[in-house]
Write a protein that holds these residues in place. Structure first.
Motif, PDB file in Angstrom:
ATOM      1  N   SER A   1     -52.324  -2.544   3.688  1.00 25.55           N
ATOM      2  CA  SER A   1     -53.044  -3.542   4.489  1.00 25.55           C
ATOM      3  C   SER A   1     -54.512  -3.181   4.603  1.00 25.55           C
ATOM      4  O   SER A   1     -55.383  -4.064   4.603  1.00 25.55           O
TER       5      SER A   1
ATOM      6  N   ASP B   1     -49.455 -10.095   2.189  1.00 25.02           N
ATOM      7  CA  ASP B   1     -49.098  -8.800   2.763  1.00 25.02           C
ATOM      8  C   ASP B   1     -47.655  -8.842   3.266  1.00 25.02           C
ATOM      9  O   ASP B   1     -47.354  -9.494   4.261  1.00 25.02           O
ATOM     10  N   GLU B   2     -46.786  -8.173   2.572  1.00 27.07           N
ATOM     11  CA  GLU B   2     -45.354  -8.112   2.897  1.00 27.07           C
ATOM     12  C   GLU B   2     -44.737  -9.478   3.205  1.00 27.07           C
ATOM     13  O   GLU B   2     -44.200  -9.700   4.286  1.00 27.07           O
TER      14      GLU B   2
ATOM     15  N   GLU C   1     -49.399  -9.709   7.317  1.00 28.33           N
ATOM     16  CA  GLU C   1     -48.029  -9.214   7.439  1.00 28.33           C
ATOM     17  C   GLU C   1     -47.424  -9.577   8.795  1.00 28.33           C
ATOM     18  O   GLU C   1     -46.225  -9.717   8.918  1.00 28.33           O
TER      19      GLU C   1
HETATM   20 MG   LIG Z   1     -49.338  -3.107   6.108  1.00 30.31          MG
END
Ligand SMILES: [Mg+2]
Ligand SMILES: Nc1ncnc2c1ncn2[C@@H]1O[C@H](COP(=O)(O)OP(=O)(O)OP(=O)(O)O)[C@@H](O)[C@H]1O
Lengths: 342, 294
Positions: free
Chosen positions: A40, A156-157, A80
């Motif tokens: 991140s 992000d994820e 995320e």
């Molecule tokens: Mg992260």
């Protein structure tokens, strides 16, 4: 698309990125690393939101330190964490975010309708987001990242919190973002297994350091683990052991599936391609055993880099706990060796 | 091509070739969305109720006064333009307490702020748009009744120059009030993302400071220390505005004894008001520096 040069980010107590140099081309790129690896942090630097302590980075040929605004106009970002207000509808929210990206009102509305349809939200889009399932929320988050037709998106994820079916759908969607929409993707995850099927290229970082950057075909050949479970028969009261011995005679190393009740009946082996599947199937048939299941295991990333001795000793559960990753040099040697063997 | 036709034919992904209007446009869009949002426009019917009721109640006394003035052919309006907001301060506090948290706290609570910063706009744009939107919303609330009074005064054929001057002074005063009150309410809301707390904190800060200042002023008046009264007025937002307009905008003070600050002390009032507005802006910028990185 993305280039970094000796990029470092140090916080008072941790070094989140440590002299990271890499070059990422068009296509779908996976950024894999354990929790706290710096994924991140890297995305925030690439968006021009957080200055690097040291080194340089460029996105779409623009310097992140000086051209953040221009980069953010051409790039999409899916965070995320949760970022959706529950009291507005997906349509209202995405229209607003489209305008925040500079789209005129009419275009914002049209593209919102299109994008929500592309991510698979139909009638629901007029209802408040608060009532959505996790999967639907992830789709809204993806839609707001795509609505302004960026050249590149940072995801992000995106599979966080999704069940296996939702995960597969999301991964399929991510694949389409590139193949159908022509948008390049940088997607993070801590699971290598789920990215190797989706990405053209995978970058692995750990503790802020680059462990490896290569195309996914390389990865898959080294990393595929097969989990096989068989029944016992009258001739072979312990079918699992019989299969392991048969495999060993063919020169195949195996591991047991672990210590959990029942896990001892799982045989793990490294698949080298189609032949391995055929071999296992034939051996099971020859032994007169029943094949309960044969599946590809998803790995924790650290598992890929275990050195040989550790691999023999380690049990698969340890892969789900944070595993110490050897120094990059060791990993490079090992993976290099893996290629030579073939 | 209309949205409906794309749904029917389910055509594939289309690139966007149209204009990208950039940062200034995004800032304007955020401003108008937030301003409309403060009156519940573009939001659910439920969220329109309170701001609209407050707006109506704010204008109602002005309308009644105007009706009376026209009917009775008086020479003057019963209340000065500059006094109106002071009299209605409870309503102003209520409006701020309800709308300032919704203007900034929602984005913080639901972590939408990082999404904004992933767009071309920057921290300063976000703070500016929100500050301007809250100020404009409050200005609409406080200037509308003055407009009602002014139009009414002209209909009642009161002295044109006199009324225009008073109206102008009133507008300057409520503009300053809108800036100051919005700044304070936004800072409080931005540091208390929980909605209930934000509402309570805004009300508390605005009313407790006023209550305390006016009580101590009353005591000072009883004891004959008239100098102290003017200085005490520096410690609450509404008395600050009262002081500024008494010193420079031809208003009569609501302080005990009716003596506002002299021009000399009035300069201090203006400096404090401007300093507070700038301070609130700075505090908001600081607040969002942390959020942007989280
Ligand atoms: Mg992260
Ligand atoms: N603002 C910050 N201040 C101090 N340390 C930070 C900050 N942001 C991140 N870190 C630290 O930097 C390291 C990398 O964090 P980062 O969030 O980039 O990891 P990640 O790979 O995204 O992990 P995850 O899988 O948990 O999302 C962590 O050790 C984290 O604690």
């Amino acid at each position: 698309m993305i280039a970094t040069e000796s990029l470092s980010k140090r916080f008072p107590r941790v070094t989140a990125l440590d002299r990271l140099s890499m070059d990422i081309g068009p296509g779908v790129t996976g950024l894999v690393g354990a929790n706290g690896a710096g994924k991140s942090t890297l995305i925030k630097i690439l968006l021009g939101l957080s200055p690097a302590t040291e080194g340089r980075a460029a996105v779409l040929g623009l310097d992140v330190a000086t051209n953040g605004g221009q980069i953010r106009e051409r790039v999409g970002y899916m965070p995320e964490h949760d970022c959706l207000p529950p009291d507005v509808s997906a349509t209202e929210f995405v229209v607003h975010m489209a305008r925040m990206s500079g789209l005129p009102p009419t275009a914002a509305r049209e593209r919102t309708a299109d994008t929500l349809r592309h991510v698979g939200l139909y009638e629901e889009r007029y209802r408040p987001i608060g009532g959505y399932s996790t999967g639907m929320k992830q789709r809204v988050k993806l839609a707001q990242a795509l609505v302004h037709d960026p050249q590149l998106v940072f995801l992000d994820e995106p599979t966080n919190g999704l069940d296996p079916v939702g995960r597969d759908e999301m991964l399929g969607l991510i694949r389409r973002v590139h193949t159908d929409f022509g948008i390049s993707v940088l997607v993070t995850s801590h699971l290598l297994g789920e990215l190797e099927r989706t990405c053209d290229h995978v970058v692995v970082i750990d503790g802020g350091k680059l462990l490896r950057s290569s195309s996914t075909t390389d990865f898959t050949q080294i990393t595929t683990t097969l989990a096989v479970e068989v029944t016992d028969s009258d001739e072979c009261p312990d079918g699992t052991r019989a299969l392991r011995e048969a495999l060993r005679e063919r020169g195949m190393e195996t591991e047991t599936g672990g210590e959990l009740p029942g896990a001892g009946h799982t045989v793990l082996l490294t698949a080298e391609g189609e032949e391995t599947y055929d071999l296992v199937r034939d051996l099971v048939a020859d032994l007169g055993l029943g094949l309960i299941r044969m599946e590809q295991r998803r790995h924790h990333i650290a598992e890929v880099f275990k050195d040989k001795d550790a691999a023999d000793a380690a049990r698969p559960e340890s892969a789900s706990a944070p595993v110490a990753v050897p120094a990059p040099t060791a990993a490079a040697q090992q993976t290099g060796g893996g290629r030579d063997e073939r | 091509m209309s949205v409906e036709s794309t749904q029917i034919h389910n055509i594939g992904y289309r690139d966007y070739e149209g204009p990208r209007l950039g940062r200034a446009y995004a800032r304007r869009s955020l401003f108008s969305q937030s301003l409309r949002g403060a009156y519940g426009l573009g939001r659910s019917a439920k969220s329109k109720v309170l701001p609209m009721i407050l707006f109506a109640v704010m204008c109602l006394p002005a309308a009644i006064m105007v009706a009376v003035a026209v009917a009775t052919k008086t020479k003057d309006l019963p209340v000065d333009y500059t006094r109106y907001a002071i009299v209605m301060q409870a309503l102003i506090s209520l409006f701020l307490a309800a709308q300032a948290p919704q203007t900034v706290s929602r984005d913080l609570r639901f972590k939408t702020v990082p999404l904004y910063f992933s767009r071309p706009i920057e921290r300063g744009d976000y703070v500016l748009a929100k500050f301007a939107a809250m100020t404009s919303a409050l200005f609409v609330l406080t200037a509308a009744p003055l407009l009602v009074l002014y139009v009414g005064a002209l209909l009642a054929k009161l002295d044109f120059l006199d009324q225009t001057e008073g109206f102008g002074q009133g507008l300057v005063s409520v503009a300053l009030l809108s800036l100051l009150f919005s700044g304070i309410a936004l800072v409080i809301s931005a540091i208390t993302p929980r909605r209930g707390f934000g509402i309570a904190a805004v009300i508390a800060v605005l009313t407790i400071t006023y209550g305390a200042v006016s009580t101590v002023q009353a005591i000072a008046y009883e004891q004959g220390s008239t100098d102290a009264i003017a200085w005490l007025g520096l410690f609450s937002p509404i008395t600050l505005i009262d002081g500024v307009q008494t010193a420079f905008l031809g208003a009569t003070s609501a302080f005990p004894g009716g003596d506002g600050p002299s021009s000399g002390v009035g300069v201090v009032y203006v400096l404090v008001v401007l300093g507070l507005i700038a301070g609130c802006y700075g505090a908001l910028m600081r607040r969002y520096r942390k959020v942007g990185l989280s």
